[in-house]
Design an enzyme around this catalytic site. Structure first.
Site, PDB file in Angstrom:
ATOM      1  N   LEU A  69       0.823  -1.211   0.000  1.00 55.80           N
ATOM      2  CA  LEU A  69       0.000   0.000   0.000  1.00 55.80           C
ATOM      3  C   LEU A  69       0.860   1.265   0.000  1.00 55.80           C
ATOM      4  O   LEU A  69       0.334   2.362  -0.203  1.00 55.80           O
ATOM      5  CB  LEU A  69      -0.898   0.032   1.252  1.00 55.80           C
ATOM      6  CG  LEU A  69      -1.768  -1.188   1.553  1.00 55.80           C
ATOM      7  CD1 LEU A  69      -2.490  -1.003   2.892  1.00 55.80           C
ATOM      8  CD2 LEU A  69      -2.781  -1.409   0.429  1.00 55.80           C
ATOM      9  N   HIS A 111      -6.456   5.801 -11.412  1.00 49.78           N
ATOM     10  CA  HIS A 111      -5.774   6.791 -12.242  1.00 49.78           C
ATOM     11  C   HIS A 111      -4.872   6.168 -13.308  1.00 49.78           C
ATOM     12  O   HIS A 111      -4.322   6.892 -14.131  1.00 49.78           O
ATOM     13  CB  HIS A 111      -5.037   7.792 -11.357  1.00 49.78           C
ATOM     14  CG  HIS A 111      -5.998   8.599 -10.526  1.00 49.78           C
ATOM     15  ND1 HIS A 111      -6.817   9.563 -11.062  1.00 49.78           N
ATOM     16  CD2 HIS A 111      -6.329   8.510  -9.201  1.00 49.78           C
ATOM     17  CE1 HIS A 111      -7.598  10.065 -10.105  1.00 49.78           C
ATOM     18  NE2 HIS A 111      -7.321   9.442  -8.967  1.00 49.78           N
ATOM     19  N   TYR A 136       1.446  10.344 -11.266  1.00 52.35           N
ATOM     20  CA  TYR A 136       0.974   9.366 -10.281  1.00 52.35           C
ATOM     21  C   TYR A 136       0.426   8.127 -11.000  1.00 52.35           C
ATOM     22  O   TYR A 136       0.794   6.989 -10.689  1.00 52.35           O
ATOM     23  CB  TYR A 136      -0.110  10.022  -9.417  1.00 52.35           C
ATOM     24  CG  TYR A 136      -0.857   9.094  -8.483  1.00 52.35           C
ATOM     25  CD1 TYR A 136      -0.269   8.631  -7.319  1.00 52.35           C
ATOM     26  CD2 TYR A 136      -2.174   8.697  -8.781  1.00 52.35           C
ATOM     27  CE1 TYR A 136      -0.963   7.785  -6.469  1.00 52.35           C
ATOM     28  CE2 TYR A 136      -2.868   7.855  -7.933  1.00 52.35           C
ATOM     29  CZ  TYR A 136      -2.265   7.406  -6.778  1.00 52.35           C
ATOM     30  OH  TYR A 136      -2.953   6.571  -5.936  1.00 52.35           O
TER      31      TYR A 136
HETATM   32  C1  15L Z   1      -6.238   7.763  -5.824  1.00 56.05           C
HETATM   33  O1  15L Z   1      -5.635   6.809  -6.306  1.00 56.05           O
HETATM   34  C2  15L Z   1      -5.555   8.741  -4.947  1.00 56.05           C
HETATM   35  O2  15L Z   1      -4.569   8.158  -4.148  1.00 56.05           O
HETATM   36  C3  15L Z   1      -6.511   9.523  -4.092  1.00 56.05           C
HETATM   37  O3  15L Z   1      -5.816  10.667  -3.647  1.00 56.05           O
HETATM   38  C4  15L Z   1      -7.779   9.929  -4.846  1.00 56.05           C
HETATM   39  O4  15L Z   1      -7.443  10.810  -5.887  1.00 56.05           O
HETATM   40  C5  15L Z   1      -8.436   8.716  -5.447  1.00 56.05           C
HETATM   41  O5  15L Z   1      -7.522   7.994  -6.253  1.00 56.05           O
HETATM   42  C6  15L Z   1      -9.649   9.095  -6.307  1.00 56.05           C
HETATM   43  O6  15L Z   1      -9.629   8.903  -7.519  1.00 56.05           O
HETATM   44  O7  15L Z   1     -10.612   9.599  -5.733  1.00 56.05           O
END
Ligand code: 15L
Length: 266
Positions: A69, A111, A136
């Protein structure tokens, strides 16, 4: 199972660690921070991107699996994203191969496909082109590629969970589609840890949201049966707090111009 959880002190770890323990698993925690619960559980303060530190931990801990994680949960420059997501994953996979640990559950993210237009409620499968919305997302794509490589080369079982919005409850309109409840998050990790011989597999870590646009069948095939639905909060969340990018791409604001930046900041 005796399971290493990296990022055990993070926002997901703080839910998943006690959740796995309640299901009878023994957790070994690893994080940049000490155990926030001050328990007796085994705990390693380290950077999971440091291969020597990771290997030393594996030498000291008999393990049946890894729940990875750890990682910066937001956008950063490209080197930071790759170190945070790809380097940590590679260091853990190398240690797994060296020490005979066969299973990794990886906290990937929606994402990795965030720049996909969702076009209403059309279902998005796990086989669609990876289409990251940020560095990211690029880091998560790279980490998923490493899982695939180590599954093919070394027979590691590796499940990439493309997590949506892991929150106690939805906080905005997009979350009615992307929410992953805490309870479903624990179900997802447990199923991914215990599914028989998944090889390399990808699932969407999302609750059974009425307005979701994700194909949940790949998760169900591994035993992840989501129980919660964001719809029960539909009347509570603000309807007008998101810009147009939220409506066009599955990654929501991450896919919008506010997140555009050069790859190298320094
Ligand atoms: C994620 O992967 C992120 O870590 C989190 O900060 C949010 O952006 C989440 O996705 C999301 O898409 O709501």
């Amino acid at each position: 199972m005796r399971v290493l959880v990296t990022g055990a002190a993070g926002s997901i770890g703080r839910v998943v660690v006690p959740g796995l323990e309640a299901l009878g698993h023994e957790v070994v925690g690893a994080d940049l921070l000490p155990d926030p619960d001050h328990t007796e559980r085994s705990w390693h303060v380290l950077d999971a991107a440091d291969p020597a530190a990771v290997d030393e931990m594996f030498a000291a801990e008999p393990l049946d699996g890894v729940v990875h994680l750890a990682g910066v949960p937001d956008e950063s420059d490209l080197p930071t994203a790759l170190a945070s997501h790809a380097h940590t994953t590679a260091a853990l996979l190398d240690a797994m191969v060296a020490h005979g640990v066969r299973r990794m559950v990886y906290a990937s993210s929606n994402h990795v496909v965030g720049r996909t237009p969702h076009e209403g409620h059309a279902t998005l499968g796990v086989e669609v082109r990876t289409r990251p919305d940020t560095f990211y997302g690029v880091g998560k794509v790279a980490a998923e590629a490493l899982l695939s490589l180590y599954a093919d080369r070394h027979g590691v079982d590796a499940v990439a969970c493309r997590i949506g919005s892991f929150l106690p409850r939805p906080e905005g309109r997009r979350h009615l589609a992307t929410w992953l409840s805490h309870e479903d998050g624990v179900r997802m990790v447990e199923a991914s840890l215990t599914a028989a011989s998944p090889g390399f597999a990808v699932l969407y870590g999302i609750s059974a949201n009425t307005r979701g646009w994700w194909d949940l069948e790949p998760g169900r095939a591994l035993g992840y049966e989501p129980q919660d639905d964001a719809e029960q909060y539909a009347d509570d969340v603000a309807g007008d707090s998101h810009d147009a990018d939220d409506d066009r791409f599955v990654g929501g604001p991450f896919a919008g111009p506010a997140y555009h930046r050069p790859a190298f900041d320094g």
